[in-house]
Design a protein around this motif. Structure first.
Motif, PDB file in Angstrom:
ATOM      1  N   ILE A 170      72.036  81.089 -45.890  1.00 39.84           N
ATOM      2  CA  ILE A 170      71.172  80.310 -46.778  1.00 39.84           C
ATOM      3  C   ILE A 170      71.994  79.438 -47.713  1.00 39.84           C
ATOM      4  CG2 ILE A 170      69.504  80.498 -48.658  1.00 39.84           C
ATOM      5  CD1 ILE A 170      68.394  82.971 -47.295  1.00 39.84           C
ATOM      6  N   THR A 171      73.018  80.016 -48.341  1.00 35.29           N
ATOM      7  CA  THR A 171      73.829  79.251 -49.282  1.00 35.29           C
ATOM      8  C   THR A 171      74.606  78.131 -48.581  1.00 35.29           C
ATOM      9  OG1 THR A 171      75.590  80.917 -49.035  1.00 35.29           O
ATOM     10  CG2 THR A 171      74.092  81.155 -50.910  1.00 35.29           C
ATOM     11  N   PHE A 172      74.967  78.340 -47.311  1.00 35.12           N
ATOM     12  CA  PHE A 172      75.706  77.308 -46.579  1.00 35.12           C
ATOM     13  C   PHE A 172      74.863  76.046 -46.431  1.00 35.12           C
ATOM     14  CE2 PHE A 172      76.565  75.231 -42.478  1.00 35.12           C
ATOM     15  CZ  PHE A 172      77.871  74.841 -42.677  1.00 35.12           C
ATOM     16  N   TYR A 173      73.613  76.189 -45.995  1.00 38.37           N
ATOM     17  CA  TYR A 173      72.754  75.030 -45.790  1.00 38.37           C
ATOM     18  C   TYR A 173      72.280  74.428 -47.108  1.00 38.37           C
ATOM     19  CZ  TYR A 173      72.695  76.002 -40.809  1.00 38.37           C
ATOM     20  OH  TYR A 173      73.070  76.196 -39.503  1.00 38.37           O
ATOM     21  N   LEU A 174      72.061  75.284 -48.123  1.00 39.66           N
ATOM     22  CA  LEU A 174      71.653  74.759 -49.424  1.00 39.66           C
ATOM     23  C   LEU A 174      72.780  73.953 -50.055  1.00 39.66           C
ATOM     24  CD1 LEU A 174      69.646  77.733 -50.996  1.00 39.66           C
ATOM     25  CD2 LEU A 174      68.749  75.546 -50.190  1.00 39.66           C
ATOM     26  N   ALA A 175      74.042  74.363 -49.805  1.00 36.33           N
ATOM     27  CA  ALA A 175      75.192  73.626 -50.351  1.00 36.33           C
ATOM     28  C   ALA A 175      75.283  72.228 -49.770  1.00 36.33           C
ATOM     29  CB  ALA A 175      76.480  74.401 -50.083  1.00 36.33           C
TER      30      ALA A 175
END
Length: 256
Positions: A112-117
């Motif tokens: 999740i954090t990868f795509y949100l970044a």
């Protein structure tokens, strides 16, 4: 005393209080015994007390306010998204979207954090949306279960009163289940609170309880870590109590 170890045994309020006091005393005794000696499992009560004092002097109140504000924004956005998806899931074309969102709860935090970044450059905004994503998936799952649990007789009753389909949605699902929505929010709020430390490590400069724990862990200050755990648990239980109080106050005849 035998009745205290029997399943489904009813006990009075005084007996229930005595049981709680007994377990609190047992927990404190275990803590004291395991903190004795040169090598111990937990920091001593004195170390934890010292940790509280140090944290307060370093601006604990400010960090608490930062964490609470982060949670308030994330929870508000998550509730709006989840309620809209859940209420509109009664429309066949929208239902697959709501179900798909509920299935996203199996995604790991790293993904999740990868795509949100990629989509979000501001770290504070990213913190909010990580929490929103997590709470929305679990909240939507619980709210969909709530809607599915509504008896058909309630819909039939609304139809018998000449309500059209949108009025049935409003009267039965929206107005008729507000107390259940508060209870669902209360239960799922723990997810946001549990993720707080991990999410706040994304932006250390913003501060918060997560920053304090990471900083204390870096210097192996176990007294401060336990003190922070107590603060986080106390705040979480306080929020849980407030939501439960609101539900019982405004919906006194509701049932879980």
């Amino acid at each position: 005393m035998k009745y205290l170890v029997k399943p489904f045994e009813d006990v009075g309020k005084n007996t229930a209080r005595m049981i709680v006091i007994f377990w609190i005393g047992a927990l404190l005794l275990i803590w004291f015994l395991t903190s004795m000696g040169e090598r111990h499992l937990f920091p001593s009560p004195q170390q934890v007390l010292t940790g509280f004092v140090e944290l307060y002097n370093e601006g604990l109140v400010v960090h608490i306010a930062s964490s609470l504000w982060l949670c308030v924004i994330a929870i508000f956005v998550a509730i709006i998204i989840s309620l809209i998806l859940t209420y509109l899931s009664t429309i066949p074309v929208i239902k697959p979207i709501a179900i798909a969102v509920s299935k996203l709860r199996y995604l790991p935090l790293t993904g999740i954090t990868f795509y949100l970044a990629i989509l979000i450059s501001n770290a504070r905004t990213m913190q909010i949306w990580v929490l929103v994503t997590f709470m929305s998936t679990y909240l939507t799952t619980s709210l969909l279960s709530m809607v599915n649990a509504i008896g058909e007789q309630e819909f039939d009753h609304a139809r018998s009163l000449k309500c059209n389909r949108w009025e049935v949605l409003w009267e039965v699902v929206v107005k008729g289940r507000i107390d259940h929505v508060i209870e669902v929010i209360r239960q799922n709020l723990a997810i946001v609170w549990m993720m707080l430390v991990t999410v706040e490590s994304i932006l250390v400069a913003a501060g918060g309880l997560g920053f304090l724990i990471k900083n204390s862990d870096k210097f192996m200050n176990h007294g401060r870590i336990i003190a922070l755990q107590i603060v986080i648990l106390t705040l979480g239980l306080s929020i849980d109590f407030i939501l439960s109080f609101i539900r019982k106050t405004f919906f006194r005849y509701s049932k879980i």
